[in-house]
Scaffold this motif. Structure first.
Motif, PDB file in Angstrom:
ATOM      1  N   VAL A 239     -19.025  13.026   3.594  1.00 15.60           N
ATOM      2  CA  VAL A 239     -19.957  12.183   4.344  1.00 15.60           C
ATOM      3  C   VAL A 239     -21.182  11.971   3.467  1.00 15.60           C
ATOM      4  O   VAL A 239     -21.420  12.717   2.515  1.00 15.60           O
ATOM      5  N   SER A 240     -21.954  10.964   3.784  1.00 16.16           N
ATOM      6  CA  SER A 240     -23.144  10.668   2.994  1.00 16.16           C
ATOM      7  C   SER A 240     -24.374  11.328   3.597  1.00 16.16           C
ATOM      8  O   SER A 240     -24.451  11.560   4.803  1.00 16.16           O
ATOM      9  N   VAL A 241     -25.323  11.623   2.728  1.00 19.65           N
ATOM     10  CA  VAL A 241     -26.636  12.098   3.167  1.00 19.65           C
ATOM     11  C   VAL A 241     -27.494  10.847   3.324  1.00 19.65           C
ATOM     12  O   VAL A 241     -27.967  10.277   2.354  1.00 19.65           O
ATOM     13  N   GLY A 242     -27.663  10.392   4.553  1.00 22.63           N
ATOM     14  CA  GLY A 242     -28.321   9.115   4.776  1.00 22.63           C
ATOM     15  C   GLY A 242     -27.414   7.970   4.356  1.00 22.63           C
ATOM     16  O   GLY A 242     -26.220   8.162   4.107  1.00 22.63           O
ATOM     17  N   ARG A 243     -27.983   6.788   4.280  1.00 27.58           N
ATOM     18  CA  ARG A 243     -27.192   5.614   3.937  1.00 27.58           C
ATOM     19  C   ARG A 243     -27.961   4.697   2.990  1.00 27.58           C
ATOM     20  O   ARG A 243     -29.167   4.820   2.832  1.00 27.58           O
ATOM     21  N   LEU A 244     -27.224   3.786   2.395  1.00 28.99           N
ATOM     22  CA  LEU A 244     -27.808   2.671   1.657  1.00 28.99           C
ATOM     23  C   LEU A 244     -27.200   1.389   2.222  1.00 28.99           C
ATOM     24  O   LEU A 244     -26.001   1.343   2.525  1.00 28.99           O
ATOM     25  N   ASP A 245     -28.016   0.361   2.371  1.00 26.28           N
ATOM     26  CA  ASP A 245     -27.545  -0.906   2.905  1.00 26.28           C
ATOM     27  C   ASP A 245     -26.462  -1.518   2.019  1.00 26.28           C
ATOM     28  O   ASP A 245     -26.318  -1.155   0.854  1.00 26.28           O
ATOM     29  N   LEU A 246     -25.763  -2.490   2.575  1.00 24.04           N
ATOM     30  CA  LEU A 246     -24.710  -3.204   1.850  1.00 24.04           C
ATOM     31  C   LEU A 246     -25.200  -3.699   0.493  1.00 24.04           C
ATOM     32  O   LEU A 246     -24.517  -3.524  -0.521  1.00 24.04           O
ATOM     33  N   ASN A 247     -26.393  -4.283   0.458  1.00 25.61           N
ATOM     34  CA  ASN A 247     -26.902  -4.873  -0.786  1.00 25.61           C
ATOM     35  C   ASN A 247     -27.820  -3.958  -1.570  1.00 25.61           C
ATOM     36  O   ASN A 247     -28.463  -4.403  -2.531  1.00 25.61           O
ATOM     37  N   SER A 248     -27.905  -2.694  -1.178  1.00 24.69           N
ATOM     38  CA  SER A 248     -28.715  -1.725  -1.918  1.00 24.69           C
ATOM     39  C   SER A 248     -27.826  -0.937  -2.866  1.00 24.69           C
ATOM     40  O   SER A 248     -26.624  -0.772  -2.628  1.00 24.69           O
TER      41      SER A 248
ATOM     42  N   GLY B 258     -27.690   2.384  -6.108  1.00 25.59           N
ATOM     43  CA  GLY B 258     -28.311   3.603  -6.593  1.00 25.59           C
ATOM     44  C   GLY B 258     -27.773   4.877  -6.001  1.00 25.59           C
ATOM     45  O   GLY B 258     -26.635   4.945  -5.530  1.00 25.59           O
ATOM     46  N   LEU B 259     -28.613   5.908  -6.028  1.00 23.58           N
ATOM     47  CA  LEU B 259     -28.177   7.260  -5.710  1.00 23.58           C
ATOM     48  C   LEU B 259     -27.824   7.441  -4.243  1.00 23.58           C
ATOM     49  O   LEU B 259     -28.620   7.151  -3.351  1.00 23.58           O
ATOM     50  N   LEU B 260     -26.623   7.942  -4.028  1.00 25.90           N
ATOM     51  CA  LEU B 260     -26.169   8.334  -2.701  1.00 25.90           C
ATOM     52  C   LEU B 260     -25.595   9.735  -2.834  1.00 25.90           C
ATOM     53  O   LEU B 260     -24.691   9.967  -3.636  1.00 25.90           O
ATOM     54  N   LEU B 261     -26.144  10.680  -2.079  1.00 28.06           N
ATOM     55  CA  LEU B 261     -25.602  12.040  -2.084  1.00 28.06           C
ATOM     56  C   LEU B 261     -24.436  12.121  -1.114  1.00 28.06           C
ATOM     57  O   LEU B 261     -24.502  11.598   0.001  1.00 28.06           O
ATOM     58  N   LEU B 262     -23.368  12.766  -1.546  1.00 29.96           N
ATOM     59  CA  LEU B 262     -22.171  12.949  -0.729  1.00 29.96           C
ATOM     60  C   LEU B 262     -21.861  14.433  -0.626  1.00 29.96           C
ATOM     61  O   LEU B 262     -22.052  15.183  -1.584  1.00 29.96           O
ATOM     62  N   THR B 263     -21.385  14.869   0.534  1.00 30.67           N
ATOM     63  CA  THR B 263     -21.046  16.275   0.721  1.00 30.67           C
ATOM     64  C   THR B 263     -19.830  16.407   1.630  1.00 30.67           C
ATOM     65  O   THR B 263     -19.546  15.518   2.437  1.00 30.67           O
ATOM     66  N   ASN B 264     -19.117  17.528   1.478  1.00 27.95           N
ATOM     67  CA  ASN B 264     -17.984  17.812   2.357  1.00 27.95           C
ATOM     68  C   ASN B 264     -18.431  18.586   3.594  1.00 27.95           C
ATOM     69  O   ASN B 264     -17.605  19.009   4.396  1.00 27.95           O
TER      70      ASN B 264
ATOM     71  N   GLY C  14     -20.706  18.203   6.860  1.00 24.76           N
ATOM     72  CA  GLY C  14     -21.488  17.308   7.699  1.00 24.76           C
ATOM     73  C   GLY C  14     -22.781  17.927   8.193  1.00 24.76           C
ATOM     74  O   GLY C  14     -23.794  17.237   8.361  1.00 24.76           O
ATOM     75  N   ALA C  15     -22.770  19.247   8.435  1.00 27.77           N
ATOM     76  CA  ALA C  15     -23.980  19.922   8.883  1.00 27.77           C
ATOM     77  C   ALA C  15     -25.041  19.904   7.786  1.00 27.77           C
ATOM     78  O   ALA C  15     -26.237  19.723   8.060  1.00 27.77           O
ATOM     79  N   LEU C  16     -24.624  20.076   6.539  1.00 31.16           N
ATOM     80  CA  LEU C  16     -25.563  20.018   5.418  1.00 31.16           C
ATOM     81  C   LEU C  16     -26.128  18.606   5.281  1.00 31.16           C
ATOM     82  O   LEU C  16     -27.325  18.427   5.034  1.00 31.16           O
ATOM     83  N   ALA C  17     -25.280  17.596   5.451  1.00 31.42           N
ATOM     84  CA  ALA C  17     -25.745  16.216   5.349  1.00 31.42           C
ATOM     85  C   ALA C  17     -26.875  15.962   6.333  1.00 31.42           C
ATOM     86  O   ALA C  17     -27.917  15.396   5.984  1.00 31.42           O
ATOM     87  N   ARG C  18     -26.664  16.392   7.560  1.00 34.34           N
ATOM     88  CA  ARG C  18     -27.696  16.180   8.581  1.00 34.34           C
ATOM     89  C   ARG C  18     -28.964  16.941   8.217  1.00 34.34           C
ATOM     90  O   ARG C  18     -30.072  16.435   8.391  1.00 34.34           O
ATOM     91  N   ARG C  19     -28.812  18.140   7.688  1.00 39.07           N
ATOM     92  CA  ARG C  19     -29.974  18.953   7.333  1.00 39.07           C
ATOM     93  C   ARG C  19     -30.789  18.282   6.227  1.00 39.07           C
ATOM     94  O   ARG C  19     -32.028  18.252   6.279  1.00 39.07           O
ATOM     95  N   LEU C  20     -30.124  17.726   5.234  1.00 44.58           N
ATOM     96  CA  LEU C  20     -30.829  17.124   4.107  1.00 44.58           C
ATOM     97  C   LEU C  20     -31.457  15.779   4.455  1.00 44.58           C
ATOM     98  O   LEU C  20     -32.310  15.280   3.725  1.00 44.58           O
ATOM     99  N   GLU C  21     -31.046  15.188   5.577  1.00 47.44           N
ATOM    100  CA  GLU C  21     -31.633  13.926   6.011  1.00 47.44           C
ATOM    101  C   GLU C  21     -32.968  14.120   6.732  1.00 47.44           C
ATOM    102  O   GLU C  21     -33.746  13.174   6.855  1.00 47.44           O
ATOM    103  N   LEU C  22     -33.230  15.325   7.212  1.00 50.76           N
ATOM    104  CA  LEU C  22     -34.402  15.563   8.057  1.00 50.76           C
ATOM    105  C   LEU C  22     -35.709  15.310   7.301  1.00 50.76           C
ATOM    106  O   LEU C  22     -35.900  15.826   6.193  1.00 50.76           O
ATOM    107  N   PRO C  23     -36.622  14.553   7.889  1.00 52.89           N
ATOM    108  CA  PRO C  23     -37.926  14.332   7.251  1.00 52.89           C
ATOM    109  C   PRO C  23     -38.706  15.625   7.030  1.00 52.89           C
ATOM    110  O   PRO C  23     -39.562  15.691   6.149  1.00 52.89           O
ATOM    111  N   SER C  24     -38.412  16.653   7.831  1.00 52.10           N
ATOM    112  CA  SER C  24     -39.132  17.925   7.711  1.00 52.10           C
ATOM    113  C   SER C  24     -38.910  18.589   6.349  1.00 52.10           C
ATOM    114  O   SER C  24     -39.680  19.465   5.958  1.00 52.10           O
TER     115      SER C  24
END
Length: 254
Positions: free
Chosen positions: A106-115, A117-123, A125-135
């Motif tokens: 799953v991705s850590v956050g998203r990038l739009d169709l026309n964006s 660059g860097l996209l972090l991917l992880t196996n 899902g709980a880590l993905a959500r954790r790394l997305e947090l603004p905190s």
């Protein structure tokens, strides 16, 4: 006693599937509502269902093998791909372009169709959500090409936050890098990226975004990755960069 019983029952299925890299817990709850998840051949009716090591879980009739070691990759997303597993419009997705043998991620956050660059991917899902947090306070940095007259005072003012069409946006660091005619390159950094935030803020400043490239996400840079390239982040690097309470390098309990 309550903790011991919870341990005996295993994990809630939404958590188990998230840690297996299927999707975020929120998306998994939606899959359950759509009756796409089965436990031992029976449709799962509620996300509070528990899974043990002896259970068989499937999503869309595909068997899920359960949590493995937490892994993280840097991926250079090209223009023209959507960051979703299933696109109702049939557009090509990031996950369709993964190399053979790649685990479900799953991705850590998203990038739009026309964006790009860097996209972090992880196996995980709980880590993905954790790394997305603004905190986490992680800075997301972008190179942005715009068309129009750039007002550097307005760019500097974004550091105070702004409100556009009733939507409030947090502080944005923006600076002019270069200008040639009506085109300019900006460096834009933010800590909480709302949907299409940079594009909407630029439109409000009478600037049209013609290219948007994410160059870093927190401590992880795009580096020299070329479009479509993928590189795994070593576990020892992950241990030094992500929250300490995340278990890295050992098999997660199913």
């Amino acid at each position: 006693m309550v903790n011991e019983k919870t341990e005996d029952r295993g994990d809630r299925i939404a958590k188990w599937l998230a840690r297996s890299g299927v999707a975020s817990r929120r998306d998994i709850e939606r899959m359950i509502a759509e009756r796409r998840v089965k436990l031992n051949g029976a449709v799962v009716e509620h996300p509070a269902t528990f899974v043990t090591a002896t259970d068989a879980v499937s999503v869309d009739d595909k068997l899920i093998h359960g949590p493995e070691h937490t892994r993280l990759w840097r991926y250079h997303k090209p223009d023209g791909l959507v960051t979703t597993h299933r696109d109702p419009e049939g557009r090509p997705t990031v996950f369709e372009k993964m190399p053979e043998g790649m685990p479900r991620v799953v991705s850590v956050g998203r990038l739009d169709l026309n964006s790009e660059g860097l996209l972090l991917l992880t196996n995980d899902g709980a880590l993905a959500r954790r790394l997305e947090l603004p905190s986490n306070g992680w800075l997301r940095r972008y190179r942005v090409r715009v068309f129009g007259a750039v007002n550097e005072r307005e760019l500097a003012g974004l550091a105070k936050g702004c409100s556009i069409e009733g939507v409030k946006y947090g502080p944005i660091e923006a600076a002019l890098d270069s200008r040639k005619g009506d085109n300019a390159w900006l460096t834009v950094s933010l800590r909480e990226g709302k949907n299409r935030e940079i594009r909407r803020v630029m439109v409000a400043m009478n600037l049209h975004v013609s290219r948007l490239i994410r160059t870093s996400y927190g401590p992880f840079p795009l580096g020299e990755l070329k479009p479509g390239e993928l590189e795994e982040i070593p576990a020892k690097v992950m241990r030094t960069q992500i929250p300490r309470d995340v278990d890295i390098g050992s098999k997660r309990r199913a």
